[in-house]
Write a protein that holds these residues in place. Structure first.
Motif, mmCIF file in Angstrom:
data_model
loop_
_atom_site.group_PDB
_atom_site.id
_atom_site.type_symbol
_atom_site.label_atom_id
_atom_site.label_comp_id
_atom_site.label_asym_id
_atom_site.label_seq_id
_atom_site.Cartn_x
_atom_site.Cartn_y
_atom_site.Cartn_z
ATOM 1 N N GLN A 190 -37.449 10.877 -44.181
ATOM 2 C CA GLN A 190 -38.473 10.313 -43.305
ATOM 3 C C GLN A 190 -38.030 10.464 -41.848
ATOM 4 O O GLN A 190 -36.855 10.290 -41.528
ATOM 5 N N ASP A 196 -46.374 14.420 -45.723
ATOM 6 C CA ASP A 196 -47.364 13.381 -45.437
ATOM 7 C C ASP A 196 -46.938 12.668 -44.152
ATOM 8 O O ASP A 196 -45.733 12.605 -43.833
ATOM 9 N N TYR A 237 -47.910 9.104 -41.447
ATOM 10 C CA TYR A 237 -48.569 7.806 -41.382
ATOM 11 C C TYR A 237 -48.458 7.247 -39.962
ATOM 12 O O TYR A 237 -47.419 7.402 -39.315
ATOM 13 N N PRO A 296 -45.730 4.802 -46.382
ATOM 14 C CA PRO A 296 -46.719 4.992 -47.453
ATOM 15 C C PRO A 296 -47.417 3.695 -47.881
ATOM 16 O O PRO A 296 -48.550 3.742 -48.361
ATOM 17 N N GLN A 297 -46.792 2.548 -47.710
ATOM 18 C CA GLN A 297 -47.402 1.291 -48.111
ATOM 19 C C GLN A 297 -47.994 0.506 -46.933
ATOM 20 O O GLN A 297 -48.575 -0.558 -47.135
ATOM 21 N N TYR A 333 -50.004 1.439 -43.237
ATOM 22 C CA TYR A 333 -50.447 2.388 -42.219
ATOM 23 C C TYR A 333 -51.881 2.061 -41.804
ATOM 24 O O TYR A 333 -52.640 1.423 -42.529
ATOM 25 N N LYS A 357 -53.639 7.880 -42.110
ATOM 26 C CA LYS A 357 -52.779 8.713 -42.959
ATOM 27 C C LYS A 357 -53.253 10.154 -42.882
ATOM 28 O O LYS A 357 -54.461 10.432 -42.847
ATOM 29 N N TYR A 405 -52.198 14.589 -43.959
ATOM 30 C CA TYR A 405 -51.451 15.524 -44.790
ATOM 31 C C TYR A 405 -51.294 16.833 -44.031
ATOM 32 O O TYR A 405 -52.182 17.258 -43.305
ATOM 33 N N ARG A 446 -41.918 15.578 -48.951
ATOM 34 C CA ARG A 446 -42.114 15.235 -50.358
ATOM 35 C C ARG A 446 -40.888 15.592 -51.214
ATOM 36 O O ARG A 446 -39.980 14.792 -51.368
#
Length: 393
Positions: free
Chosen positions: A301, A331, A333, A342-343, A345, A348, A350, A375
């Protein structure tokens, strides 16, 4: 028969002689002026003699009573010298402040008299104003709830005058502040608080400073966390002698802070601004200066940060692939005022091709966090950028 008398020196004189002597003495005293004794000066006359206190009711006095409406003038008032105007009354509600009665306009000289609960006269009043014209003002900073009575007295004949009454009421409105944005025309009546302002302090702040400046009068600055400040309850207070005030909270706990100005004297036209000092903990994004050649290991990250200034819109974060970047391998955010992931944001995106964008058109002032997540394989050669529009310069 002519009577005689004896002088203090023992010499006898008749009544005709006495009369002549007293006449001569009176003439001598008159020649010496009103104060024949040395060292005694005549008192200076007051700028304006208070004749209202000594006048009996004049035939031209008006005994009718009329109600005043806040901020609505009673106009074309007139009267002869030595007369009292009609009676005017104003009902002041509970919690009001900065009560003021004003006369203006026209010609002549009408003096202003105000009294609570009873009609004023030349000797009984709570406030009076005796200028040399129709321009008079009576101010009562902390009025009682109830009825105030007002009358004009004709020091000279007057005509065309206007009478206006006003008072301040508690402001119940509030404004959510953005960091580094100036809020103009903040007003605090004497003896009352201004409208309210709310400011949210995020985590990781070294200090937050609230500053007022400009305008006229003396508005003191009060700051409190979680609720509106009071004169006896606050976290920070600045009590200077003008509208130039500063309150600084060092290492404040996160949360919402409530700000008001208090009118030590009537304060108007002040400017309020909140600024923060907090360190960046990740690379800083700058408009027009993208990060190029960004590489992430598998599962890594990467975080970026930006403090968006006030007056911007069409905020857009971009992630573009280089020639060696795999499709769909990253990905990203974005979140306002807290770390994105990811949990958690607000937006979001891509990495689906040469360029992908995450747009937050509302552009709220403050800090934004961008987090990239690789990823399952290394990701080389990304370009990371930010852009926005100068809605207000």
């Amino acid at each position: 028969m002519v009577s005689s008398a004896r002088t203090p020196g023992g010499m006898a004189v008749n009544s005709n002689g006495l009369k002549a002597m007293y006449t001569a003495c009176l003439a001598a005293l008159t020649a010496c002026g009103p104060n024949p004794l040395p060292g005694i000066e005549d008192p200076e006359l007051a700028p304006k003699f208070d004749i209202a206190a000594s006048q009996l009711q004049a035939l031209a006095d008006c005994s009718s009573t009329y109600s005043l409406t806040k901020d609505v003038a009673q106009s074309n008032l007139s009267g002869v010298q030595g007369s009292w105007s009609c009676i005017y009354k104003l009902t002041v509600p509970s919690g009001a402040g900065a009560l003021k009665f004003t006369t203006s306009g026209g010609t002549g000289d009408a003096d202003l008299y105000v009294r609570y609960n009873l009609v004023p006269d030349g000797t009984l009043y709570d406030c009076r104003s005796m200028s040399g014209s129709n321009a008079d003002q009576c101010s009562i900073p902390s009025p009682q709830a109830g009825t105030y009575y007002v009358r004009l007295y004709g020091y000279g004949a007057y005509s065309g005058a206007s009478l206006t009454a006003t008072y301040a009421t508690v402001c119940s409105s509030s404004t959510i502040m953005d960091v580094s944005r100036s809020y103009l025309n903040v007003n605090a009546p004497q003896g009352m608080f201004s409208c309210g302002f709310m400011f949210t302090v995020p985590t990781g702040v070294n200090s937050v400073t609230f500053t007022t400046s400009g305008g006229t009068g003396n508005g003191d600055l009060y700051v409190r966390k979680l609720d509106w400040p009071r004169l006896d309850t606050y976290d920070c207070k600045s009590a200077g002698y003008s509208n130039n005030e500063t309150c600084t909270l060092n290492y404040p706990t996160p949360g919402t802070y409530y700000i008001k100005l208090y009118g030590t004297s009537e304060s108007s036209g002040a400017q309020l601004i909140a600024t923060m000092d907090r360190p960046y903990t990740a690379p800083v994004l700058v408009r027009g200066q993208p990060y190029v050649g960004v590489s992430l290991a598998a599962g890594e990250q990467r975080r970026y940060e930006i403090d968006l200034p006030w007056g911007k819109s069409d905020l857009k974060f971009g992630v573009a692939s280089g020639p060696n970047t795999g499709i769909g391998s990253v990905d990203y955010y974005v979140k306002f005022e807290s770390v994105a992931g990811p949990q958690s944001y607000d937006c979001k995106g891509y990495n689906l091709g040469p360029a992908s964008y995450c747009t937050m058109g509302w552009g709220k002032t403050g800090r934004y966090y961008l987090t990239l997540v690789a990823r399952d394989r290394p990701v080389p050669d990304l370009t990371v950028s930010v852009n926005y529009t100068d809605y207000y310069n």
